[in-house]
Design a protein around this motif. Sequence first.
Motif, PDB file in Angstrom:
ATOM      1  N   MET A   1       6.348  15.934 -11.894  1.00  0.00           N
ATOM      2  CA  MET A   1       4.984  16.328 -12.241  1.00  0.00           C
ATOM      3  C   MET A   1       3.999  15.392 -11.557  1.00  0.00           C
ATOM      4  SD  MET A   1       5.184  17.194 -16.303  1.00  0.00           S
ATOM      5  CE  MET A   1       6.156  15.747 -16.722  1.00  0.00           C
ATOM      6  N   ALA A   2       3.384  15.806 -10.469  1.00  0.00           N
ATOM      7  CA  ALA A   2       2.355  14.979  -9.852  1.00  0.00           C
ATOM      8  C   ALA A   2       1.181  14.840 -10.804  1.00  0.00           C
ATOM      9  CB  ALA A   2       1.898  15.600  -8.537  1.00  0.00           C
ATOM     10  N   ASP A   3       0.470  13.731 -10.690  1.00  0.00           N
ATOM     11  CA  ASP A   3      -0.651  13.369 -11.555  1.00  0.00           C
ATOM     12  C   ASP A   3      -0.166  12.921 -12.926  1.00  0.00           C
ATOM     13  OD1 ASP A   3      -2.350  16.148 -10.205  1.00  0.00           O
ATOM     14  OD2 ASP A   3      -2.575  14.081  -9.597  1.00  0.00           O
ATOM     15  N   GLY A  52      -5.196   8.399   0.225  1.00  0.00           N
ATOM     16  CA  GLY A  52      -6.427   8.940   0.771  1.00  0.00           C
ATOM     17  C   GLY A  52      -6.359   8.859   2.286  1.00  0.00           C
ATOM     18  N   TRP A  53      -7.287   9.517   2.960  1.00  0.00           N
ATOM     19  CA  TRP A  53      -7.252   9.584   4.417  1.00  0.00           C
ATOM     20  C   TRP A  53      -8.666   9.409   4.955  1.00  0.00           C
ATOM     21  CZ3 TRP A  53      -2.200   9.555   5.275  1.00  0.00           C
ATOM     22  CH2 TRP A  53      -1.385  10.105   4.288  1.00  0.00           C
ATOM     23  N   PHE A 215      -0.960  17.642   9.229  1.00  0.00           N
ATOM     24  CA  PHE A 215      -1.273  18.488   8.077  1.00  0.00           C
ATOM     25  C   PHE A 215      -1.465  17.624   6.845  1.00  0.00           C
ATOM     26  CE2 PHE A 215       0.612  21.456   4.675  1.00  0.00           C
ATOM     27  CZ  PHE A 215      -0.638  21.978   4.348  1.00  0.00           C
ATOM     28  N   ILE A 216      -2.711  17.513   6.376  1.00  0.00           N
ATOM     29  CA  ILE A 216      -3.014  16.809   5.128  1.00  0.00           C
ATOM     30  C   ILE A 216      -2.787  17.803   3.996  1.00  0.00           C
ATOM     31  CG2 ILE A 216      -4.799  15.648   3.792  1.00  0.00           C
ATOM     32  CD1 ILE A 216      -6.036  14.728   6.445  1.00  0.00           C
ATOM     33  N   SER A 217      -1.711  17.601   3.236  1.00  0.00           N
ATOM     34  CA  SER A 217      -1.232  18.632   2.308  1.00  0.00           C
ATOM     35  C   SER A 217      -1.734  18.458   0.883  1.00  0.00           C
ATOM     36  CB  SER A 217       0.301  18.643   2.296  1.00  0.00           C
ATOM     37  OG  SER A 217       0.819  17.443   1.757  1.00  0.00           O
ATOM     38  N   GLY A 218      -2.444  17.358   0.575  1.00  0.00           N
ATOM     39  CA  GLY A 218      -2.872  17.135  -0.794  1.00  0.00           C
ATOM     40  C   GLY A 218      -1.684  17.108  -1.743  1.00  0.00           C
ATOM     41  N   PRO A 263       1.060  13.717   2.674  1.00  0.00           N
ATOM     42  CA  PRO A 263       0.908  14.141   1.283  1.00  0.00           C
ATOM     43  C   PRO A 263       0.049  13.174   0.477  1.00  0.00           C
ATOM     44  CG  PRO A 263       2.959  12.962   1.522  1.00  0.00           C
ATOM     45  CD  PRO A 263       2.301  12.963   2.887  1.00  0.00           C
ATOM     46  N   SER A 264      -0.374  13.613  -0.702  1.00  0.00           N
ATOM     47  CA  SER A 264      -1.189  12.758  -1.571  1.00  0.00           C
ATOM     48  C   SER A 264      -0.370  11.726  -2.327  1.00  0.00           C
ATOM     49  CB  SER A 264      -1.967  13.612  -2.572  1.00  0.00           C
ATOM     50  OG  SER A 264      -3.017  14.292  -1.927  1.00  0.00           O
TER      51      SER A 264
END
Length: 359
Positions: A1-3, A52-53, A215-218, A263-264
């Motif tokens: 579970m992300a977050d 972050g980017w 690819f910034i996928s969040g 990814p984030s």
Amino acid sequence: MADGQPVQDGEAARGLAYSGPPPPMPGEAVEVADGVLWLRFRLPMALDHVNGWALRDGDGWLIVDTGLNLPDTREAWEAVLAGPLGGRPVTRVLATHMHPDHIGLVGWLCERFEAPLLMSRLEYVTARMLMADTGPAPEGGAAFYRAAGWDEGRIEAWRSGYGRFAMGVAPLPPSYRRIVGGERLRIDGRDWRLVAGEGHSPEHVGLWRLDDGVFISGDQVLPKISSNVSVWPTEPLADPLGDWIAACERLRSALPADLYVLPSHGEPFNGLHPRLDALVRGHGVALKRLKRRLAEPARAVDVFGSLFARPVSDGVYAMATGEAVAHLNYLERRGRAERRRDGDGVDWWRATGPEETET
């Protein structure tokens, strides 16, 4: 579970390759692609970081996601701005989605640099709604958690903590620039295509640089954990898992296999298609386990063992409940489970249709 509490995905390593530099420490940055700096901020939970980017944007930087609104995150940002970003201004701030670890300091950066916020409409509007929703706790929410099997003590604890979303988020800008999946965004003279997602959040947006496959996928695609996909009291009959699976399948069809995924949470990787396949397959296996569990009537809180690889702690109990309801709603929508509400307002679920076996 992300977050929240990370649940390791046993298939995560299949077909993935990690070739980037070591993760930066808070306050530092490392270049992972031409003009793309990787930042990392601490989170005070089991999932202990968010990425972050910073994208070179002419004479300044476009920032993607910001970390929580916490003193140590601001301190890390001060170090990044003065050091790796060379004192150059933030020109734009883009939020992939509205969860606090991604938008916590969006408003702070936008105000400081008079920079516009770029965000999809559903993410911005949902964030503004949650920022304003500070209580009292609605009885509809209590009814939702009671239906899922929470006892009154846990419901009272939820009531007392209601409205905490805004605690980790600086005030958002009163206006924003809407972005949508499919449009092209020009950054430092190069085209990025915005990539829409669903399920984890209402209208998630990632960024794909067309000329070199960055690819910034969040949170839509993570390498080692599966993002939380939950039903919440505001939309109790929603089918976010159906949205999530459909989004994964769309991304697999629309995006090349050889993208370099940023990814984030976790580290940059190659292997987008195998990862998307594993995410869909993992939920499919969990759904089969869940349907077998429902041979006997069960509440949402009774099926955690069919969905999660580790015990659910109090800190992520609401997310685990939301994810359990998401899987149950998915089965109900497709005629594979049904619910019955008893006289105490508790939903009891049972499987319908033929028995399924895990593959």
